[in-house]
Design a protein around this motif. Structure first.
Motif, PDB file in Angstrom:
ATOM      1  N   UNK A  77      -7.763  -3.801  -0.102  1.00  0.00           N
ATOM      2  CA  UNK A  77      -9.207  -4.061  -0.056  1.00  0.00           C
ATOM      3  C   UNK A  77      -9.779  -3.467   1.230  1.00  0.00           C
ATOM      4  N   UNK A  78     -10.869  -2.739   1.104  1.00  0.00           N
ATOM      5  CA  UNK A  78     -11.552  -2.191   2.270  1.00  0.00           C
ATOM      6  C   UNK A  78     -10.989  -0.886   2.774  1.00  0.00           C
ATOM      7  N   UNK A  79      -9.974  -0.339   2.111  1.00  0.00           N
ATOM      8  CA  UNK A  79      -9.381   0.914   2.585  1.00  0.00           C
ATOM      9  C   UNK A  79     -10.206   2.109   2.116  1.00  0.00           C
ATOM     10  N   UNK A  80     -10.483   2.983   3.067  1.00  0.00           N
ATOM     11  CA  UNK A  80     -11.178   4.236   2.738  1.00  0.00           C
ATOM     12  C   UNK A  80     -10.296   5.438   3.026  1.00  0.00           C
ATOM     13  N   UNK A  81      -9.004   5.188   3.296  1.00  0.00           N
ATOM     14  CA  UNK A  81      -8.070   6.280   3.536  1.00  0.00           C
ATOM     15  C   UNK A  81      -7.783   6.974   2.212  1.00  0.00           C
ATOM     16  N   UNK A 111      -3.513   9.158  -8.614  1.00  0.00           N
ATOM     17  CA  UNK A 111      -3.832   7.874  -9.223  1.00  0.00           C
ATOM     18  C   UNK A 111      -3.920   6.796  -8.145  1.00  0.00           C
ATOM     19  N   UNK A 112      -4.832   5.860  -8.323  1.00  0.00           N
ATOM     20  CA  UNK A 112      -4.946   4.714  -7.420  1.00  0.00           C
ATOM     21  C   UNK A 112      -4.919   3.423  -8.224  1.00  0.00           C
ATOM     22  N   UNK A 119       0.829  -1.201   0.000  1.00  0.00           N
ATOM     23  CA  UNK A 119       0.000   0.000   0.000  1.00  0.00           C
ATOM     24  C   UNK A 119       0.865   1.253   0.000  1.00  0.00           C
ATOM     25  N   UNK A 120       0.232   2.370  -0.293  1.00  0.00           N
ATOM     26  CA  UNK A 120       0.907   3.661  -0.226  1.00  0.00           C
ATOM     27  C   UNK A 120       1.365   4.165  -1.579  1.00  0.00           C
ATOM     28  N   UNK A 121       2.130   5.243  -1.550  1.00  0.00           N
ATOM     29  CA  UNK A 121       2.607   5.872  -2.790  1.00  0.00           C
ATOM     30  C   UNK A 121       4.079   6.227  -2.677  1.00  0.00           C
ATOM     31  N   UNK A 122       4.868   5.241  -2.231  1.00  0.00           N
ATOM     32  CA  UNK A 122       6.304   5.454  -2.021  1.00  0.00           C
ATOM     33  C   UNK A 122       7.104   5.469  -3.315  1.00  0.00           C
ATOM     34  N   UNK A 123       6.465   5.143  -4.435  1.00  0.00           N
ATOM     35  CA  UNK A 123       7.190   5.038  -5.697  1.00  0.00           C
ATOM     36  C   UNK A 123       7.759   3.675  -5.961  1.00  0.00           C
ATOM     37  N   UNK A 132     -16.087   2.707  -2.178  1.00  0.00           N
ATOM     38  CA  UNK A 132     -17.122   2.801  -3.213  1.00  0.00           C
ATOM     39  C   UNK A 132     -16.560   2.473  -4.588  1.00  0.00           C
ATOM     40  N   UNK A 133     -15.259   2.730  -4.763  1.00  0.00           N
ATOM     41  CA  UNK A 133     -14.590   2.438  -6.032  1.00  0.00           C
ATOM     42  C   UNK A 133     -13.298   1.677  -5.737  1.00  0.00           C
ATOM     43  N   UNK A 134     -13.414   0.402  -5.367  1.00  0.00           N
ATOM     44  CA  UNK A 134     -12.235  -0.341  -4.920  1.00  0.00           C
ATOM     45  C   UNK A 134     -11.209  -0.513  -6.035  1.00  0.00           C
TER      46      UNK A 134
END
Length: 341
Positions: free
Chosen positions: A128-132, A162-163, A112-116, A138-140
């Motif tokens: 899965x299930x993260x709302x952070x 981006x996710x 998880x995360x955006x460390x590159x 709502x848009x997994x």
């Protein structure tokens, strides 16, 4: 007499006679070391990190080590006598719930995360299930659809954000040797970087790339002409740029269509194929490293490897998305299967 409790060996069924092995010790803080070649394990043997598949005849020996003291050796012989080409483990992404569902929690966890992630990637990986924020239930970013496919979804919830998702079996399931297959179709557009690959369980003790990396499905950006997939390996003293092969799809085929991406992993050998296991397009062996100073073959050290499925966005290889990159876009996986060699 040792004051360290001996390792216990427990199993649960996989498929067609194969089992998944779990090692444990009741001594607090004990580290388990094991071998699968019948040799006596020591504190220098492979460290147990995750349950692993046993689908061949072998002798497993394990010790627990705590405070510089080793337990007695626990031994178990396995003789499943499974014929070559037998399916011994799979995730078929079956979903009969009538709604989107969580990928199997006994197989998959998440980065998880955006460390590159070492490649200057742009995505935020969502579990899965993260709302952070910017993740959304709502848009997994990953789910098993009612269509029976794993969906890994690249999204752009806001400008420059981006996710996506990166599933991994680390700590939950691993294997050494066999024929691995991913049936998948991937999106092709500027900035997309889909992959299905493996890392050694020992990454937690020896780091990358000494743990070994096997890239079975990997490509970037828009469809080529011909379209292509890259199959490569990484280890100490070499990376995919040194040891890699590009597969060109036959005329009229692209990676946006369903294909089977396979790896045949045997002692001293790695082979990659697409759609036909009898026609590997790449073959690697320890001799492939000849001439590469300091290169070490990492794939026969006794460790099992875990599986990774991800869709990266941007990064040092593809570069960033552009205005024509479609969001959302999906990488679909029909199944992950392992057969005996």
């Amino acid at each position: 007499m040792s004051s360290v409790a001996a390792s216990s060996i427990s199993t649960k069924p996989a498929q067609n006679g194969a089992v998944i092995v779990n090692l444990a010790s009741t001594t607090a803080g004990a580290v388990i070391h094991y071998t699968v070649d019948g040799s006596t394990p020591t504190g220098s043997s492979q460290r147990y990190q995750a349950p692993f598949l046993v689908a061949s005849n072998l002798i497993l020996k394990a010790i627990a080590v705590a405070g510089g003291t080793s337990s007695t050796v626990t031994t178990q012989a396995f003789s499943p006598n499974i014929p070559s080409g037998t399916l011994v483990w799979s995730d078929e992404f079956t979903n009969l719930t009538g709604a989107i569902a969580q990928p199997g929690s006994t197989i998959w966890t998440y980065d998880t995360g955006n460390s590159g992630f070492g490649n200057n990637e742009l995505e935020n990986y969502c579990a899965w299930g993260s709302s952070a924020a910017p993740c959304s239930t709502a848009n997994p970013s990953e789910f098993v659809g009612t269509d029976g496919y794993l969906h890994i979804v690249a999204q752009q919830p806001s400008a420059g954000v981006y996710t996506s998702a990166r599933l991994k079996s680390q700590g939950l399931f691993s294997f050494q040797y066999g024929r691995l297959e991913f049936r998948a179709m991937v999106p092709e557009a500027q900035g997309f970087w889909p992959a299905a690959w493996l890392l050694g369980n020992n990454i937690v003790t020896v780091n990358w790339p000494a743990c070994g990396e096997q890239d079975v499905l990997e490509r970037v950006n828009a469809a080529g002409n011909p379209d292509w997939n890259a199959g490569s390996i990484h280890g100490t003293g070499f990376v995919g740029g040194n040891i890699g092969t590009k597969y060109n799809f036959p005329a009229g085929q692209t990676a946006t269509q369903w294909h089977t991406y396979g790896m045949i992993w045997s002692p001293g050998s790695l082979k990659y194929y697409i759609d036909d296991p009898t026609q590997p397009y790449a073959s690697f062996a320890p001799s492939s490293l000849n001439g590469l100073s300091g290169a070490e073959w990492p794939f026969d050290g006794g460790q099992s490897n875990f599986i990774i499925l991800n869709l990266a966005i941007g990064g040092s290889w593809p570069g960033p998305p552009d205005n024509a990159t479609p969001f959302p876009s999906e990488m679909l996986v029909d199944y992950v299967r392992i057969y005996t060699n």
